[in-house]
Structures are given as structure tokens and as C-alpha cells.
Motif scaffolding. Structure first.
Motif, PDB file in Angstrom:
ATOM      1  N   LEU A 113      31.255   2.087 129.084  1.00 37.87           N
ATOM      2  CA  LEU A 113      30.956   0.756 129.759  1.00 37.87           C
ATOM      3  C   LEU A 113      29.730   1.109 129.435  1.00 37.87           C
ATOM      4  CD1 LEU A 113      34.060   0.194 132.172  1.00 37.87           C
ATOM      5  CD2 LEU A 113      33.822  -0.561 130.097  1.00 37.87           C
ATOM      6  N   PRO A 114      28.668  -0.222 130.290  1.00 35.05           N
ATOM      7  CA  PRO A 114      27.604  -0.371 130.464  1.00 35.05           C
ATOM      8  C   PRO A 114      27.458   0.890 131.626  1.00 35.05           C
ATOM      9  CG  PRO A 114      28.559  -2.356 129.881  1.00 35.05           C
ATOM     10  CD  PRO A 114      29.467  -2.198 129.636  1.00 35.05           C
ATOM     11  N   GLY A 115      26.523   1.730 131.121  1.00 35.65           N
ATOM     12  CA  GLY A 115      26.159   2.307 132.609  1.00 35.65           C
ATOM     13  C   GLY A 115      26.323   3.568 132.190  1.00 35.65           C
ATOM     14  N   GLY A 116      27.766   4.178 130.941  1.00 36.03           N
ATOM     15  CA  GLY A 116      28.018   5.069 130.844  1.00 36.03           C
ATOM     16  C   GLY A 116      29.339   5.584 131.093  1.00 36.03           C
ATOM     17  N   ALA A 117      29.950   4.857 131.847  1.00 38.73           N
ATOM     18  CA  ALA A 117      31.703   5.229 132.419  1.00 38.73           C
ATOM     19  C   ALA A 117      32.318   5.007 131.334  1.00 38.73           C
ATOM     20  CB  ALA A 117      31.762   4.030 132.829  1.00 38.73           C
ATOM     21  N   CYS A 118      33.327   5.443 131.122  1.00 36.13           N
ATOM     22  CA  CYS A 118      34.650   5.878 130.141  1.00 36.13           C
ATOM     23  C   CYS A 118      35.274   4.540 130.666  1.00 36.13           C
ATOM     24  CB  CYS A 118      34.930   7.455 130.275  1.00 36.13           C
ATOM     25  SG  CYS A 118      36.176   7.830 129.091  1.00 36.13           S
ATOM     26  N   ALA A 119      35.994   4.486 129.396  1.00 37.11           N
ATOM     27  CA  ALA A 119      36.953   3.362 129.507  1.00 37.11           C
ATOM     28  C   ALA A 119      38.547   3.327 128.996  1.00 37.11           C
ATOM     29  CB  ALA A 119      36.682   1.994 129.015  1.00 37.11           C
ATOM     30  N   PHE A 120      38.456   4.731 128.138  1.00 38.56           N
ATOM     31  CA  PHE A 120      39.379   5.547 127.663  1.00 38.56           C
ATOM     32  C   PHE A 120      38.920   6.077 126.794  1.00 38.56           C
ATOM     33  CE2 PHE A 120      38.818   1.231 124.772  1.00 38.56           C
ATOM     34  CZ  PHE A 120      39.444   1.830 123.690  1.00 38.56           C
ATOM     35  N   SER A 121      39.614   7.366 126.279  1.00 42.17           N
ATOM     36  CA  SER A 121      39.475   8.048 125.176  1.00 42.17           C
ATOM     37  C   SER A 121      40.303   8.059 124.930  1.00 42.17           C
ATOM     38  CB  SER A 121      38.977   9.334 125.753  1.00 42.17           C
ATOM     39  OG  SER A 121      39.787   9.799 126.837  1.00 42.17           O
ATOM     40  N   TYR A 122      40.688   8.954 122.617  1.00 42.26           N
ATOM     41  CA  TYR A 122      41.713   8.939 122.092  1.00 42.26           C
ATOM     42  C   TYR A 122      41.257   9.890 121.311  1.00 42.26           C
ATOM     43  CZ  TYR A 122      37.502   6.631 119.150  1.00 42.26           C
ATOM     44  OH  TYR A 122      36.259   6.400 118.178  1.00 42.26           O
ATOM     45  N   TYR A 123      42.735  10.598 120.837  1.00 44.72           N
ATOM     46  CA  TYR A 123      42.374  11.810 120.015  1.00 44.72           C
ATOM     47  C   TYR A 123      43.137  11.839 118.903  1.00 44.72           C
ATOM     48  CZ  TYR A 123      46.956  12.847 122.494  1.00 44.72           C
ATOM     49  OH  TYR A 123      48.766  12.542 122.816  1.00 44.72           O
ATOM     50  N   GLN A 124      43.472  12.762 118.612  1.00 47.79           N
ATOM     51  CA  GLN A 124      44.254  13.500 116.815  1.00 47.79           C
ATOM     52  C   GLN A 124      45.066  14.532 116.740  1.00 47.79           C
ATOM     53  OE1 GLN A 124      42.096  15.084 113.372  1.00 47.79           O
ATOM     54  NE2 GLN A 124      44.354  15.961 113.466  1.00 47.79           N
ATOM     55  N   SER A 125      46.500  13.682 116.808  1.00 47.11           N
ATOM     56  CA  SER A 125      47.425  14.055 117.185  1.00 47.11           C
ATOM     57  C   SER A 125      47.162  15.895 116.279  1.00 47.11           C
ATOM     58  CB  SER A 125      48.564  14.151 117.308  1.00 47.11           C
ATOM     59  OG  SER A 125      49.957  14.690 117.812  1.00 47.11           O
ATOM     60  N   VAL A 126      47.905  17.410 116.941  1.00 45.64           N
ATOM     61  CA  VAL A 126      47.666  18.346 116.188  1.00 45.64           C
ATOM     62  C   VAL A 126      48.758  18.109 114.960  1.00 45.64           C
ATOM     63  CG1 VAL A 126      47.483  19.624 118.305  1.00 45.64           C
ATOM     64  CG2 VAL A 126      49.954  19.319 118.055  1.00 45.64           C
ATOM     65  N   ASP A 127      49.627  17.338 115.347  1.00 46.30           N
ATOM     66  CA  ASP A 127      50.679  17.067 114.416  1.00 46.30           C
ATOM     67  C   ASP A 127      49.626  16.715 112.640  1.00 46.30           C
ATOM     68  OD1 ASP A 127      50.700  15.464 115.866  1.00 46.30           O
ATOM     69  OD2 ASP A 127      52.697  14.124 114.735  1.00 46.30           O
ATOM     70  N   TYR A 128      49.018  16.562 112.612  1.00 47.57           N
ATOM     71  CA  TYR A 128      47.999  16.071 111.416  1.00 47.57           C
ATOM     72  C   TYR A 128      46.792  16.875 112.081  1.00 47.57           C
ATOM     73  CZ  TYR A 128      50.162  11.051 112.423  1.00 47.57           C
ATOM     74  OH  TYR A 128      50.962  10.159 112.054  1.00 47.57           O
ATOM     75  N   LEU A 129      47.100  18.385 111.683  1.00 46.15           N
ATOM     76  CA  LEU A 129      45.896  19.478 111.316  1.00 46.15           C
ATOM     77  C   LEU A 129      46.302  19.403 109.759  1.00 46.15           C
ATOM     78  CD1 LEU A 129      46.547  22.018 113.491  1.00 46.15           C
ATOM     79  CD2 LEU A 129      44.219  20.764 113.678  1.00 46.15           C
ATOM     80  N   PRO A 130      45.398  19.424 109.068  1.00 48.63           N
ATOM     81  CA  PRO A 130      45.269  20.072 107.890  1.00 48.63           C
ATOM     82  C   PRO A 130      45.985  20.894 106.709  1.00 48.63           C
ATOM     83  CG  PRO A 130      42.785  19.938 107.850  1.00 48.63           C
ATOM     84  CD  PRO A 130      43.653  19.701 109.884  1.00 48.63           C
ATOM     85  N   ASP A 131      46.353  20.212 105.149  1.00 44.21           N
ATOM     86  CA  ASP A 131      46.640  21.687 104.604  1.00 44.21           C
ATOM     87  C   ASP A 131      47.540  22.308 105.647  1.00 44.21           C
ATOM     88  OD1 ASP A 131      44.834  20.758 102.569  1.00 44.21           O
ATOM     89  OD2 ASP A 131      43.200  21.912 102.879  1.00 44.21           O
ATOM     90  N   ASP A 132      47.849  23.524 105.647  1.00 39.26           N
ATOM     91  CA  ASP A 132      48.720  23.840 106.243  1.00 39.26           C
ATOM     92  C   ASP A 132      48.052  24.905 106.994  1.00 39.26           C
ATOM     93  OD1 ASP A 132      46.654  26.309 104.448  1.00 39.26           O
ATOM     94  OD2 ASP A 132      48.803  27.509 104.354  1.00 39.26           O
ATOM     95  N   TRP A 133      46.875  24.280 108.182  1.00 40.79           N
ATOM     96  CA  TRP A 133      46.630  24.523 109.681  1.00 40.79           C
ATOM     97  C   TRP A 133      47.808  24.586 109.952  1.00 40.79           C
ATOM     98  CZ3 TRP A 133      43.077  28.392 110.437  1.00 40.79           C
ATOM     99  CH2 TRP A 133      41.864  28.098 108.918  1.00 40.79           C
ATOM    100  N   ARG A 134      47.940  25.275 111.367  1.00 40.71           N
ATOM    101  CA  ARG A 134      48.547  24.871 111.959  1.00 40.71           C
ATOM    102  C   ARG A 134      48.489  25.633 113.612  1.00 40.71           C
ATOM    103  NH1 ARG A 134      49.894  21.836 109.220  1.00 40.71           N
ATOM    104  NH2 ARG A 134      52.273  21.870 108.023  1.00 40.71           N
ATOM    105  N   VAL A 135      48.519  25.043 114.682  1.00 41.70           N
ATOM    106  CA  VAL A 135      48.267  25.671 116.239  1.00 41.70           C
ATOM    107  C   VAL A 135      48.640  26.791 116.324  1.00 41.70           C
ATOM    108  CG1 VAL A 135      48.610  25.336 118.767  1.00 41.70           C
ATOM    109  CG2 VAL A 135      47.774  23.591 116.980  1.00 41.70           C
ATOM    110  N   ALA A 136      47.703  27.807 116.552  1.00 40.21           N
ATOM    111  CA  ALA A 136      48.292  29.946 116.787  1.00 40.21           C
ATOM    112  C   ALA A 136      49.168  29.491 118.606  1.00 40.21           C
ATOM    113  CB  ALA A 136      47.201  29.943 116.329  1.00 40.21           C
ATOM    114  N   VAL A 137      49.503  30.331 118.894  1.00 38.87           N
ATOM    115  CA  VAL A 137      50.804  30.342 120.353  1.00 38.87           C
ATOM    116  C   VAL A 137      50.928  31.845 120.149  1.00 38.87           C
ATOM    117  CG1 VAL A 137      52.023  27.964 119.858  1.00 38.87           C
ATOM    118  CG2 VAL A 137      52.833  29.827 118.947  1.00 38.87           C
ATOM    119  N   GLN A 138      51.169  31.645 121.564  1.00 40.50           N
ATOM    120  CA  GLN A 138      50.835  33.341 122.291  1.00 40.50           C
ATOM    121  C   GLN A 138      52.598  33.469 122.194  1.00 40.50           C
ATOM    122  OE1 GLN A 138      49.604  34.069 125.076  1.00 40.50           O
ATOM    123  NE2 GLN A 138      47.207  34.161 124.977  1.00 40.50           N
ATOM    124  N   ARG A 139      53.457  34.711 122.077  1.00 43.38           N
ATOM    125  CA  ARG A 139      54.905  34.823 121.633  1.00 43.38           C
ATOM    126  C   ARG A 139      54.953  35.431 122.868  1.00 43.38           C
ATOM    127  NH1 ARG A 139      56.482  31.322 118.755  1.00 43.38           N
ATOM    128  NH2 ARG A 139      55.174  31.024 116.555  1.00 43.38           N
TER     129      ARG A 139
END
Length: 396
Positions: free
Chosen positions: A370-396
Motif C-alpha cells: 500500500l502507499p507508505g509501504g504497508a503490506c496488503a498481502f503476500s504470496y508464496y510458491q508451495s514447496v510441491d512446486y520445487l523443480p526437477d527432483d529437489w525436495r524439502v530435506a527433513v529431520q527423521r
């Protein structure tokens, strides 16, 4: 030397931070997110924690409902007031009876509304078909998505661009498109979240100016190679300082910035540590133990981020099928982006991780300011759209 933040969330730590941050358990991480939920909705910490546990458990219920009502489904939303429940909106007439499911020992109230003007599938097809025409037909177009309230479209429009009343614009567009249209007038500029300035994670752009961004999640590919994500519109060459002040260059392994993607992956992270900073001051760290897909994400879900500029903050999902306006995706964007309510999104947050507890959801692309720099909303890419065969690494 130990590289804990092997990439944690924001390669920009405070200069004096040399001690290892405190590590939270999965339960402690969810309780931290619940503390902000309690403040936002005016409930006790215990009730907030119970609701977030319901939110996680209810994903299985949502998936069953999605299959059962696929021919009529407009949306499945998480509702927080006056009480917590799932709301299923259906097209056409005929309202099933409300019920309470049980999942992981928790009650999951499910309520229904009928009369939606279209199914989600119909609205997605229309949005995809019209994405090139909408900026020409809608003066001051600022993007659009599938409207969970009606099953039709919600379109963002700059207020000063069209003198007609909102109702008149909605009626004209609904008649042309054949689906319900809701106009949200928003005096905001939509941009990617990178910002000029110094920082712990920074690099030069093509003009030699310094930019900073935020790292998201440690990832792993099929060959067993590890890396760390950030946004593809960040500089190609990035460096960061570890907690002890040593600087490390992060070579880029690849970048994907078109259609549904805005992510690049950097190597050179040292000992892989699937963790992320858990607070603004970067004194606590939480593990990453699993990840959730975009179909698992509902309007109303409570999610959190940790951005280099915004710090640690949480808010609600608004749209799960959003197409940003303009050519911010190497051309037109697909309708695969997820939006979060403001007020937390700032330049410098690009690539920030979106999460709940220890579950990874996505990486931040940008926001509407918004004018003044306030955030109206943000948007993100879901992790299931990671490219090629990259996946989120997790702790087991």
C-alpha cells in the motif's frame, strides 16, 4: 566449526550472535505459533494450541471431502470465528447435514453451505483461459484468484482506475465471464520482495547494486546433493556470515523463475541441517520434519514466516489459487500461488520460509504494498512446486 543454520532462514544473523541458538522440539515449535494465534483471535494459549492441532489433523478430513464432493466443490476453508470448524461450500442446491469427524483423537466440526455460483474446477479453468485478457478488460488490474466465498473469481483493481461503482463492474464482468465475480479494490503495488541494502544474505544485481534476500529450506535431490532455497529474482551470487562471523560464498546450483516458480537453489551450505530460525531475534531454531502440498492448504489456514525484514510473524491464508498480475513470472504467472493476509511482508523477505510448527509449506515470492509501504498481502510458491527432483530435506 559448526554451521547450524545450514540454512536456516535468513542468512542474516545479528552480528553479535555467536552462540548456538536454542533448538525447539516439534511440540514447542507449534506452541510458539499458537502464541501468536492466541493474540490474533483472543483465545487462551491452550485453546490456540488445540485449534492448530485440529488444523493439522483436519487435512485428512479435507482430502476425503474433496473426493466425496468433487463434482460440486467450490471451496473448503478453515473458519476461526465464532468457533473453529471446516466450511465446505458447494455449487447448486442441496445442503448435506453438518457433522463432526474425529481425526487423531480430535473433533473436526464440518459445516456446509450450498448455492456457490461455480465449482473450483470451473473457476480455475476460466482464470487460466482469461489471464491474458483480464489486464485488458479490467482497468487497474492487480491480479486475480478463485474466490472461496462464491466459487467464482476475485479480481484486484486499483481504486482510481475505474470510476464505476464496484457492483456495476462486478455485474458487467460476471455477465461476460459467466461466473460470479467479486472486485477487491486495492491501492497497492505488487512487486517481488527483494530489497536494496546490506544484510547477512546479499549479493550484487546486474547493475552492481546490493540486494538482500532470505533463505527458505534445506533441500535435497535424487543424487543426494544438498542445497538451500531462496527466490529466483534474488542475485545469482550470494554470500552470508555464520554465527561466528565467518563469511561463506553460496554458489548457485540452479534457478527457476517462470510460470509457477520463483526459486533458486544454492550449494556450499556445509553440514546439512534441515532447520530454520524460529523467532525474529534468531535465538531459537526449529526442525523441519515434513512438508504440505498446495492441495492440502485451505483458505483460513494459520501459517507463519520468518523473513529477514519482517522477522517472525503469522497470518491466515486468503487464496490458494492466485495469479499475480503482470509478467512477474518470466511472463504471465499461473494460478498456482497462495496468498497470506498482511501486515507482515517487507522487501528483503524474498525466499522466506512459510511453515506451521515443523511442517514446510512454501517460499515467499512477493507482496502487494500500500502507499507508505504497508503490506496488503503476500504470496508464496508451495514447496510441491520445487523443480526437477529437489525436495524439502527433513529431520527423521
Amino acid at each position: 566449526m559448526r554451521w547450524i543454520v545450514a540454512l536456516l532462514i535468513a542468512l542474516a544473523g545479528s552480528p553479535g550472535l555467536a552462540a548456538e541458538p536454542m533448538r525447539l522440539s516439534a511440540d514447542e515449535a507449534l506452541a510458539q505459533d499458537a502464541s501468536l494465534y492466541a493474540t490474533r483471535f483472543g483465545v487462551s494459549p491452550a485453546e490456540a494450541l488445540r485449534r492448530l492441532q485440529q488444523q493439522r489433523a483436519s487435512i485428512a478430513v479435507s482430502e476425503e471431502l474433496r473426493v466425496r464432493y468433487r463434482d460440486r466443490l467450490a471451496s473448503i476453508s478453515v473458519v476461526h470465528r465464532p468457533d473453529w470448524h471446516l466450511l465446505v461450500r458447494l455449487s447448486g442446491a442441496g445442503r448435506p447435514a453438518d457433522f463432526v469427524a474425529t481425526e487423531q483423537g480430535l473433533p473436526i466440526p464440518v459445516r456446509f453451505e450450498d448455492g456457490a455460483g461455480a465449482t473450483r474446477e470451473q473457476a480455475l479453468a476460466l482464470l487460466d483461459r482469461e489471464r491474458a485478457a483480464l489486464p485488458k478488460d479490467v482497468a487497474g488490474y492487480r491480479g486475480g484468484g478463485v474466490d472461496p466465498r462464491t466459487g467464482g473469481l476475485i479480481l484486484m483493481q486499483r481504486p482510481s482506475a475505474d470510476p464505476r461503482p464496484v457492483a456495476e463492474v462486478e455485474q458487467a464482468l460476471s455477465a461476460r465471464l459467466g461466473l460470479p465475480v467479486r472486485i477487491r479494490r486495492l491501492d497497492a503495488l505488487m512487486t517481488d520482495s527483494a530489497a536494496i541494502g546490506g544484510g547477512r544474505v546479499e549479493g550484487p544485481n546486474a547493475e552492481g547494486r546490493r540486494f538482500r534476500c532470505t533463505t527458505g529450506f534445506v533441500v535435497r535431490n535424487g543424487a543426494g546433493q544438498y542445497g538451500i532455497t531462496t527466490a529466483a529474482h534474488c542475485p545469482d551470487t550470494l554470500s552470508w556470515r555464520g554465527p561466528d562471523g565467518e563469511e561463506r560464498l553460496l554458489p548457485m546450483l540452479g534457478a527457476w523463475g517462470a510460470a509457477q516458480n520463483d526459486v533458486q537453489i544454492h550449494g556450499g551450505i556445509g553440514q546439512a541441517d534441515p532447520s530454520l530460525f524460529s523467532d525474529t531475534a534468531k535465538t531459537t531454531v526449529r526442525p523441519v520434519t515434513s512438508w504440505a502440498t498446495r492441495p492440502m492448504t485451505r483458505p483460513g489456514d494459520w501459517l507463519c514466516l520468518r523473513g529477514e525484514s519482517s522477522g517472525y510473524a503469522c497470518s491466515e491464508v486468503e487464496l490458494t489459487d492466485f495469479a499475480p498480475a503482470g509478467e512477474l513470472c518470466g511472463g504471465l504467472c499461473t494460478n498456482s500461488w497462495v496468498t497470506l493476509r498482511g501486515p507482515e511482508c517487507r522487501r528483503g523477505d524474498s525466499g522466506a520460509p512459510i511453515f506451521l510448527g515443523t511442517v514446510a509449506y512454501g517460499v515467499l515470492k512477493g507482496g502487494a504494498y500500500l502507499p507508505g509501504g504497508a503490506c496488503a498481502f503476500s504470496y508464496y510458491q508451495s514447496v510441491d512446486y520445487l523443480p526437477d527432483d529437489w525436495r524439502v530435506a527433513v529431520q527423521r
